[in-house]
Design a protein around this motif. Sequence first.
Motif, short mmCIF file in Angstrom:
data_model
loop_
_atom_site.label_atom_id
_atom_site.label_comp_id
_atom_site.label_asym_id
_atom_site.label_seq_id
_atom_site.Cartn_x
_atom_site.Cartn_y
_atom_site.Cartn_z
N ALA A 1 40.39 48.47 30.69
CA ALA A 1 39.94 48.07 32.02
C ALA A 1 39.40 49.26 32.81
O ALA A 1 38.33 49.16 33.43
N ALA A 2 40.10 50.37 32.80
CA ALA A 2 39.63 51.55 33.53
C ALA A 2 38.33 52.09 32.92
O ALA A 2 37.43 52.53 33.64
N PHE B 1 38.81 44.97 40.31
CA PHE B 1 39.68 45.64 39.34
C PHE B 1 41.14 45.54 39.78
O PHE B 1 42.02 45.24 38.98
N ALA B 2 41.41 45.78 41.07
CA ALA B 2 42.77 45.71 41.58
C ALA B 2 43.33 44.30 41.49
O ALA B 2 44.50 44.11 41.18
N LYS C 1 42.45 41.96 39.29
CA LYS C 1 42.74 41.67 37.89
C LYS C 1 44.01 42.36 37.45
O LYS C 1 44.83 41.80 36.75
N LYS C 2 44.18 43.61 37.87
CA LYS C 2 45.36 44.38 37.52
C LYS C 2 46.62 43.74 38.10
O LYS C 2 47.63 43.63 37.43
N LYS D 1 47.57 40.40 36.24
CA LYS D 1 48.17 40.60 34.92
C LYS D 1 49.63 41.00 35.05
O LYS D 1 50.44 40.70 34.19
N ARG D 2 49.99 41.71 36.13
CA ARG D 2 51.39 42.10 36.33
C ARG D 2 52.26 40.91 36.63
O ARG D 2 53.42 40.87 36.27
N PRO E 1 43.97 45.39 28.54
CA PRO E 1 44.24 46.16 29.75
C PRO E 1 43.97 47.65 29.59
O PRO E 1 43.63 48.33 30.54
N GLU E 2 44.09 48.16 28.36
CA GLU E 2 43.87 49.59 28.16
C GLU E 2 42.40 49.97 28.31
O GLU E 2 42.07 51.13 28.49
#
Length: 68
Positions: free
Chosen positions: A22-23, A58-59, A61-62, A65-66, A19-20
């Motif tokens: 991803a951006a 991206f949103a 996937k984010k 994961k939450r 996750p670090e």
Amino acid sequence: MLHREFVYTGAPVPDLEGPEYAAFLLNIQKGVIFSLERRKLLTPSQRERCIEELEKHFAQKKGSKRQV
């Protein structure tokens, strides 16, 4: 233009799936899209649509994961 192959001989390549990163990957993808537009391979409207889709993906996937 002469084709050249590069061989990486340094330390092991980090896993870019975390996750670090991803951006970082999102910015790389945006850079590729802007490059395609600059080379006249995409129109401005195509660029905008591609970036919207990237950010939406991206949103999603984010968000998934939450929930895990």
